[in-house]
Design a protein around this motif. Structure first.
Motif, PDB file in Angstrom:
ATOM      1  N   SER A  32      -1.228 -75.409 -26.551  1.00  0.00           N
ATOM      2  CA  SER A  32       0.070 -75.851 -26.019  1.00  0.00           C
ATOM      3  C   SER A  32       1.192 -74.923 -26.460  1.00  0.00           C
ATOM      4  O   SER A  32       2.368 -75.255 -26.324  1.00  0.00           O
ATOM      5  CB  SER A  32       0.360 -77.286 -26.454  1.00  0.00           C
ATOM      6  N   ALA A  33       0.862 -73.745 -26.973  1.00  0.00           N
ATOM      7  CA  ALA A  33       1.863 -72.772 -27.402  1.00  0.00           C
ATOM      8  C   ALA A  33       2.188 -71.816 -26.259  1.00  0.00           C
ATOM      9  O   ALA A  33       1.301 -71.367 -25.540  1.00  0.00           O
ATOM     10  CB  ALA A  33       1.350 -71.981 -28.592  1.00  0.00           C
ATOM     11  N   THR A  34       3.472 -71.533 -26.110  1.00  0.00           N
ATOM     12  CA  THR A  34       3.937 -70.577 -25.113  1.00  0.00           C
ATOM     13  C   THR A  34       4.656 -69.444 -25.832  1.00  0.00           C
ATOM     14  O   THR A  34       5.475 -69.689 -26.718  1.00  0.00           O
ATOM     15  CB  THR A  34       4.903 -71.233 -24.120  1.00  0.00           C
ATOM     16  N   VAL A  35       4.345 -68.206 -25.450  1.00  0.00           N
ATOM     17  CA  VAL A  35       4.900 -67.043 -26.127  1.00  0.00           C
ATOM     18  C   VAL A  35       5.446 -66.067 -25.103  1.00  0.00           C
ATOM     19  O   VAL A  35       4.806 -65.805 -24.083  1.00  0.00           O
ATOM     20  CB  VAL A  35       3.808 -66.347 -26.983  1.00  0.00           C
ATOM     21  N   THR A  36       6.643 -65.536 -25.367  1.00  0.00           N
ATOM     22  CA  THR A  36       7.183 -64.424 -24.588  1.00  0.00           C
ATOM     23  C   THR A  36       7.347 -63.242 -25.527  1.00  0.00           C
ATOM     24  O   THR A  36       7.792 -63.399 -26.664  1.00  0.00           O
ATOM     25  CB  THR A  36       8.539 -64.763 -23.948  1.00  0.00           C
ATOM     26  N   VAL A  37       6.972 -62.065 -25.056  1.00  0.00           N
ATOM     27  CA  VAL A  37       7.005 -60.856 -25.886  1.00  0.00           C
ATOM     28  C   VAL A  37       7.779 -59.769 -25.162  1.00  0.00           C
ATOM     29  O   VAL A  37       7.658 -59.605 -23.947  1.00  0.00           O
ATOM     30  CB  VAL A  37       5.567 -60.373 -26.194  1.00  0.00           C
ATOM     31  N   ARG A  38       8.575 -59.043 -25.935  1.00  0.00           N
ATOM     32  CA  ARG A  38       9.229 -57.832 -25.445  1.00  0.00           C
ATOM     33  C   ARG A  38       8.823 -56.685 -26.356  1.00  0.00           C
ATOM     34  O   ARG A  38       9.016 -56.742 -27.563  1.00  0.00           O
ATOM     35  CB  ARG A  38      10.738 -57.984 -25.455  1.00  0.00           C
ATOM     36  N   LEU A  39       8.252 -55.642 -25.757  1.00  0.00           N
ATOM     37  CA  LEU A  39       7.891 -54.432 -26.486  1.00  0.00           C
ATOM     38  C   LEU A  39       8.981 -53.397 -26.211  1.00  0.00           C
ATOM     39  O   LEU A  39       9.131 -52.935 -25.080  1.00  0.00           O
ATOM     40  CB  LEU A  39       6.538 -53.897 -26.020  1.00  0.00           C
TER      41      LEU A  39
END
Length: 161
Positions: A32-39
């Motif tokens: 149920s975890a949501t992750v957004t990533v910016r490299l």
């Protein structure tokens, strides 16, 4: 395989330098975890926190403080495989789930972002050989509760009195 991986790393570094955007954005989920990533390709300041190349910041806290010692290495796995650890400043925003689900989701998303940059099948195979869940989202979910019972699999006890 080693020569192909080295060639992929060199190609990836050239493609990183030729990117038009300042960052690569990707979203993923685990449990149920949501992750957004910016490299980011260069050092950046995000909400008053400076993120240098080779660092991962989670919800404006360093990765080792947020997840704990040792767990941060899981987030670095996709970057370690491609040997691009010092090429990016990584910003992660998490919500929902527990720490372990967030770590796994972050690893998934970072790997997907690197694949989006390179588009390499050999890199994809290297990720799958290392761990399939680095590319493919785990589809397992919590089983729903059944009406009239206390747990998903538990049944009411029968009494034959």
């Amino acid at each position: 395989m080693v020569n192909q991986t080295n060639k992929i790393v060199q190609d990836a570094k050239q493609e990183i330098k030729s990117l038009e955007k300042d960052y690569i954005f990707s979203v993923g989920r685990r449990k149920s975890a949501t992750v957004t990533v910016r490299l980011y390709k260069k050092d950046v300041v995000i909400e008053g926190v400076t993120v240098h190349k080779g660092e991962i910041v989670v919800n404006n806290i360093s990765c080792s403080k947020y997840f704990g010692k040792g767990k941060e290495l899981i987030c670095f796995q996709p970057l370690d495989i491609t040997k691009t650890k010092n090429e990016f400043a990584v910003s992660i925003k998490t919500s929902g789930g527990g720490k372990e689900g967030q770590i796994q989701a972050a690893r998934l998303v970072i790997a997907r972002a690197l694949l989006a940059i390179t588009g390499s099948d050999v890199l994809k195979k290297a990720y799958i050989k290392y761990d399939r869940n680095m590319i493919v989202q785990d589809s397992r979910r919590k089983e729903p509760y059944k009406p009239g019972d206390s747990k998903p699999r538990a049944r009411r006890q029968k009494s034959y009195r």
